[in-house]
Enzyme design. Sequence first.
Site, mmCIF file in Angstrom:
data_model
loop_
_atom_site.group_PDB
_atom_site.id
_atom_site.type_symbol
_atom_site.label_atom_id
_atom_site.label_comp_id
_atom_site.label_asym_id
_atom_site.label_seq_id
_atom_site.Cartn_x
_atom_site.Cartn_y
_atom_site.Cartn_z
ATOM 1 N N GLY A 115 2.558 -2.254 6.810
ATOM 2 C CA GLY A 115 2.112 -2.766 5.524
ATOM 3 C C GLY A 115 3.306 -3.265 4.716
ATOM 4 O O GLY A 115 4.458 -2.888 4.971
ATOM 5 N N CYS A 116 3.036 -4.099 3.734
ATOM 6 C CA CYS A 116 4.123 -4.681 2.935
ATOM 7 C C CYS A 116 4.837 -3.618 2.108
ATOM 8 O O CYS A 116 6.069 -3.514 2.140
ATOM 9 C CB CYS A 116 3.598 -5.812 2.061
ATOM 10 S SG CYS A 116 2.147 -5.398 1.066
ATOM 11 N N TYR A 117 4.092 -2.826 1.351
ATOM 12 C CA TYR A 117 4.712 -1.773 0.560
ATOM 13 C C TYR A 117 5.443 -0.747 1.442
ATOM 14 O O TYR A 117 6.591 -0.386 1.159
ATOM 15 C CB TYR A 117 3.674 -1.042 -0.289
ATOM 16 C CG TYR A 117 3.107 -1.817 -1.449
ATOM 17 C CD1 TYR A 117 3.926 -2.273 -2.476
ATOM 18 C CD2 TYR A 117 1.741 -2.068 -1.546
ATOM 19 C CE1 TYR A 117 3.401 -2.959 -3.567
ATOM 20 C CE2 TYR A 117 1.201 -2.757 -2.625
ATOM 21 C CZ TYR A 117 2.034 -3.206 -3.631
ATOM 22 O OH TYR A 117 1.506 -3.878 -4.711
ATOM 23 N N PRO A 118 4.804 -0.251 2.514
ATOM 24 C CA PRO A 118 5.508 0.698 3.378
ATOM 25 C C PRO A 118 6.787 0.139 3.979
ATOM 26 O O PRO A 118 7.747 0.891 4.198
ATOM 27 C CB PRO A 118 4.468 1.015 4.464
ATOM 28 C CG PRO A 118 3.161 0.845 3.779
ATOM 29 C CD PRO A 118 3.364 -0.347 2.883
ATOM 30 N N THR A 119 6.829 -1.176 4.231
ATOM 31 C CA THR A 119 8.051 -1.750 4.787
ATOM 32 C C THR A 119 9.239 -1.497 3.873
ATOM 33 O O THR A 119 10.312 -1.062 4.316
ATOM 34 C CB THR A 119 7.871 -3.258 5.027
ATOM 35 O OG1 THR A 119 6.877 -3.468 6.043
ATOM 36 C CG2 THR A 119 9.172 -3.913 5.470
#
Length: 313
Positions: A115-119
Site C-alpha cells: 500500500g502507499c501509506y505502508p510503503t
Amino acid sequence: MTVRVFIDGAVGTTGLEIRERLDGRAGIESLVLADADRKDPRKREDALNSSDFVILCLPDDAAREAVAMIRNTRVRVIDASTAYRTAPDWTYGFAELEPGQMTAIAEADRVSNPGCYPTGFLALVRPLVRAGIVPHDYPLSVNAVSGYSGGGKSMIAEFEDADAASFTQTAYRSYGLSLAHKHVPEMQKHARLEHPPIFMPSVARTYRGMLVEVPLPLHAFTRRPSIEAVENVLRDAYKDSPLVRVLPADMGTVSIEADAGTDRLSLRVFGNIESGQARLVATLDNLGKGAAGAAVQNLNIMAGLDPVAGLIL
C-alpha cells in the site's frame, strides 16, 4: 524474450499509470481488451489465463475473484489491492524492505503490491526495528497525507467535479478516525511490531504526492540512540537502492509533492539533540512508488528484467 502482460482493471487510476510505464517497452507485450470485452466473463477469463503475468488493479473482492479464475499454473500474479498483503502464501512486493526480498519476489508466483501509506511507514520503521533501535513492542504512531488521486475515481470527482453531489472545496481533511484503517494490519505485520501503530491518515487538495511521518522519542528507548545512529541505519539499509534514498535534513520544509511524478521514495531524519526527539519523514508519489511504480518494479524483477526499467527516477 517477450513477456505477455494483462492488466485487469487497466482503466482505473493505477492501471492507467502502469500502462504508461509499460507502453513501448521492448520485451513487453500488453494484452488489452476492448471496452466491450472487459465485461465479458469468458474473454476476461481467457486473458487471465493466457498471459505470463497478470497485474490486478481491482477492489479486494474483485481481485480475489480474478485469482480464483486463474487455472493456468504458469500465470504469475501481482495484486495491487489490499486482499493479499498479509496472506502467508503471497510474497510481499517491497523489494527494498528486507535483505533477500528481491530474490523472494523474483522467485514468486503470487506477489502483493504494498500500500502507499505502508510503503512510507515501513521504509522508515522496519530497518530501525530490525537493528533494535526501535523496540518491537513500542507503541508507534504515524501521520500521513496523500494526494486525492489515492482515493481513485470517486475521490478525484469529489475534488475536481463541481457538478458532483459529493464535490468539496476543502483543502485538507483527516479520515480513518475509527483507527481501523485497512492498511494497519499490513504496517504491523511487515514492520514486525507487537502492537498496531496509531495511524492518522489525511488527504490534501493536490492530485498526487504523499508525506508520511513517524515521531520517535529517542530518550524513551532503552538504548537511547542518537539521531545520527538512526540516520546511519537507514542509509545502510538503502545504500544500494536506485529508488530509495536518504536525504540530508536541512531543517527547511518538506512538501507533499517532493517526489510527485516519480517512482522514488525519499527519507529524511529530523531531530533535536536537546530534547532527544526525532521526526522521520518519507515522501513518495502515491501513484508511483506507492502503486503503479511498485507494480512495474515487481514485474521487472519477476521477469528477470532491469528492476527500474520504465520507472521515473
